[in-house]
Design an enzyme around this catalytic site. Structure first.
Site, short mmCIF file in Angstrom:
data_model
loop_
_atom_site.label_atom_id
_atom_site.label_comp_id
_atom_site.label_asym_id
_atom_site.label_seq_id
_atom_site.Cartn_x
_atom_site.Cartn_y
_atom_site.Cartn_z
N CYS A 1 74.42 65.26 45.45
CA CYS A 1 73.31 65.46 44.52
C CYS A 1 72.39 66.59 44.96
O CYS A 1 71.37 66.84 44.35
CB CYS A 1 72.52 64.16 44.35
SG CYS A 1 71.85 63.54 45.89
N HIS B 1 60.58 72.32 45.04
CA HIS B 1 60.58 71.48 43.84
C HIS B 1 60.15 72.20 42.57
O HIS B 1 60.53 71.80 41.48
CB HIS B 1 59.81 70.18 44.11
CG HIS B 1 60.64 69.26 44.97
ND1 HIS B 1 60.50 69.22 46.34
CD2 HIS B 1 61.68 68.44 44.68
CE1 HIS B 1 61.41 68.38 46.83
NE2 HIS B 1 62.12 67.90 45.84
N ASP C 1 68.78 68.98 52.03
CA ASP C 1 68.30 68.66 53.38
C ASP C 1 69.40 68.81 54.43
O ASP C 1 69.14 69.28 55.53
CB ASP C 1 67.72 67.24 53.41
CG ASP C 1 66.30 67.21 52.84
OD1 ASP C 1 65.51 68.10 53.22
OD2 ASP C 1 65.99 66.34 52.03
N GLU D 1 72.20 63.22 54.32
CA GLU D 1 71.43 64.47 54.39
C GLU D 1 70.97 64.78 55.80
O GLU D 1 70.29 65.76 56.06
CB GLU D 1 70.27 64.49 53.38
CG GLU D 1 69.44 63.23 53.33
CD GLU D 1 68.43 63.23 52.19
OE1 GLU D 1 68.19 64.25 51.55
OE2 GLU D 1 67.86 62.15 51.95
C1 PEP Z 1 68.78 66.75 49.00
O1 PEP Z 1 68.16 66.75 50.05
O2 PEP Z 1 69.85 67.38 48.83
C2 PEP Z 1 68.28 65.99 47.84
C3 PEP Z 1 69.00 65.87 46.75
O3 PEP Z 1 67.03 65.46 47.91
P1 PEP Z 1 65.66 66.28 47.73
O4 PEP Z 1 66.03 67.64 47.20
O5 PEP Z 1 64.83 65.51 46.77
O6 PEP Z 1 65.14 66.30 49.12
MG MG Z 2 66.59 65.32 50.44
#
Ligand code: PEP
Ligand code: MG
Length: 567
Positions: free
Chosen positions: A499, A186, A452, A428
């Site tokens: 996403c 993150h 994920d 995911e």
């Molecule tokens: C993902 O897992 O691709 C996603 C967009 O969610 P995060 O990165 O918040 O786990």
């Molecule tokens: Mg995710």
């Protein structure tokens, strides 16, 4: 030269600011009380000033809730009871100031930590933070403080938490390099939203540099060059300028449609973490919000955000997008995202554990509050709700039923709710991708979370630089899962977005377009480049490319094919 993973594009050259918390040893010594009391008072005064400065500098960059942390710190630094105890001990036992403070603070911390109340336990962390700062000053040890950086610097650290990243002032922090982390950790995602060049997973960088060294951060290639000679600096200044000019030239694509040369339209959307991020999304020409990570609302708060607080945040985003589609993801906590006020029992594999929808279906009151806030905000725009980490149809049906119940309750109370809210899920977990055709019968849309999906398909922790080589978006197995998802949805007339970070990868646009992806959601700063690429492609040719890509055996072969086809 050191190598890492390019996490946020750009090139920059600046002096190193090493962000480390030095280890200190506190020894008990006998000392002159007058001298020690003076040392203590001086250290408290300096600490107080520093906290005030940090708070001032952060104002405007951080939310009110985040700024409130500094008020709590000021209360600790000014606390008269603690000061009396420390000075009493210095006087009575004739001990050194750092030892007296360490003992007194240790007692307070132990006392707060033993309390049942989660909020009170959090105060222990504040006391630890503040008293550590005072101890450093008593000992004359330099404290690295990200928000105090006041010359152009590249921050070098073992790791940066999302809140460390939030402290960076773009005027001075020109980029960062960390020893650990991956492209989808993150802090990397935050770096992209701040438009800061960043390289993560640079092994040995803390050893290799010291504060004041000059480094070149080539976050296009993932390379850090330490103390380069003049000729190298000149070469990279040109690269930096070229990159910045390119970014500027991309602005021409801001108000254009995203459409292939043969007329195939796709939607380019932005991922956001806070309502304020909508500004960047609009500035960068996003046509929608494809992922609003609501967990940041929870992470930036001292307790669960109320229905009212959530309603205000969702309303703000919907209004700011002015009728454009906004996909809000319900709480996705767990894994690397923790809430201090919502302790989760330790698990061997938190990414495979009690997280996201699993937690929400268990802690129903938390989930229902969020659903109510979303329903109430829905009248201010074009809302889509999606559930994270869905593995089974039962989970999706249960979550959707709770949404419908909350909506019905609100309507019965005479509160308006939009009647066109779409309800979808993130794909995911491979199990959901494989059953996409069945999910498509009950869901309005899918959004593929490749961050994920890849880690679960390849069994490669997204946070680990050691297995980063297995983290392969272009592996044909991943492309086949994406194809299954898209085909399953299209058969039922539903749309599919992506996403995960893959959606914004320049090399991925071609093959994803060919697979039929409808919506690409990415860091706001990737949107214009993606539009430039998409508008230069032929959909028919990309369909052929995708068909061939699915037949390759390795990620390298797929990438070679893409590079040979898309010039
Ligand atoms: C993902 O897992 O691709 C996603 C967009 O969610 P995060 O990165 O918040 O786990
Ligand atoms: Mg995710």
């Amino acid at each position: 030269m050191l190598k890492g993973i390019a996490a946020s594009s750009g090139v920059t050259i600046a002096k190193v600011y090493k962000y480390e918390t030095p280890a200190i040893v506190i020894e008990k010594k006998s000392a002159d009380p007058a001298v020690e009391t003076a040392k203590y008072d001086e250290a408290v005064a300096v600490s107080k000033k520093e906290i005030e400065t940090i708070k001032e500098k952060a104002a405007g960059r951080l939310s009110d809730e985040e700024l409130a942390i500094f008020d709590a710190h000021l209360m600790v630094v000014e606390d008269p009871a603690m000061a009396d105890e420390v000075k009493g001990m210095i006087e009575n036992e004739k001990v050194n100031a750092e030892y007296a403070l360490d003992t007194v603070a240790g007692n307070y911390i132990a006392m707060f930590e033993s309390l049942d109340d989660e909020y009170m336990r959090e105060r222990a962390a504040d006391i630890r933070d503040v008293t550590t700062r005072i101890k450093y000053h008593i000992l004359g040890v330099n404290i690295a403080d990200l928000s105090l950086i006041d010359t152009e610097s590249v921050v070098v650290a073992h790791d940066l938490t999302p809140s460390d990243t939030a402290q960076l002032d773009k005027k001075y922090a020109k980029g960062f390099a960390t020893e650990i982390g991956g492209r989808t950790s993150h802090s990397a995602i935050m770096a992209r939203s701040l438009e800061l060049p960043a390289i993560v997973g640079v092994k040995g960088i803390l050893e290799a540099v010291k504060t004041g060294d000059v480094v070149i951060l080539d976050a296009l290639k993932g390379e850090v060059i330490v103390n380069p000679d003049e000729a190298t600096i000149a070469k990279y200044r040109i690269k930096e300028q070229k990159y910045n000019e390119e970014v500027l030239a991309l602005k021409a694509f801001k108000d254009k449609d995203t459409v292939s040369v043969d007329g195939h339209k796709i939607t380019l959307a932005a991922n956001i973490g806070t309502p304020d991020d909508v500004i960047g999304a609009n500035d960068n020409g996003a046509e929608a919000i494809g992922l609003y990570r609501t967990e940041f609302l929870y992470m930036n708060s001292q307790q669960l955000p109320t229905e009212e607080e959530q309603y205000e945040a969702y309303k703000k985003v919907l209004e700011a997008m002015n009728g454009k589609q906004v996909v809000v993801r319900t709480l996705d906590i767990g894994g690397d995202k923790k809430l201090p006020y919502l302790p989760i029992d330790p698990e061997m594999n938190p990414f495979l554990g009690y997280r996201a929808i699993r937690l929400c279906l268990d802690r129903k009151e938390i989930f229902r509050t969020q659903l109510r806030a979303l329903c109430r905000a829905s009248v201010y725009g074009n809302l889509c709700i999606m559930f994270p980490m869905i593995a089974t149809l039962n989970e999706f049906n249960a979550a959707k039923a709770m949404f419908q119940e909350e909506k019905a309750k609100l309507l019965a109370e005479g509160i308006q709710v939009a009647d066109n809210i779409q309800v979808g899920l993130m794909i995911e977990i491979p199990a959901a991708a494989v059953l996409a055709d069945q999910f498509a019968k009950v869901a309005d849309f899918f959004s593929i979370g490749t961050n994920d999906l890849i880690q679960y398909s390849m069994a490669a922790d997204r946070m680990s630089e050691k297995v980063a080589y297995l983290y392969q978006p272009f592996n044909p197995s991943i492309l086949r899962l994406i194809k299954m998802t898209i085909d399953g949805a299209h058969k039922e007339g539903k749309w599919v977005g992506m996403c995960g970070e893959m959606a914004g990868e320049p090399d991925a646009i071609s093959v994803l377009m060919g697979l039929g992806l409808d919506e690409f959601s990415m860091s706001a700063t990737s949107v214009l480049r993606a539009r430039k690429i998409a508008n230069g492609l032929s959909y028919e040719a990309m369909k052929d490319l995708a068909a061939k890509a699915l037949q390759q055996t390795t990620a390298e072969e797929v990438l070679d094919l893409i590079h040979a086809t898309v010039k």
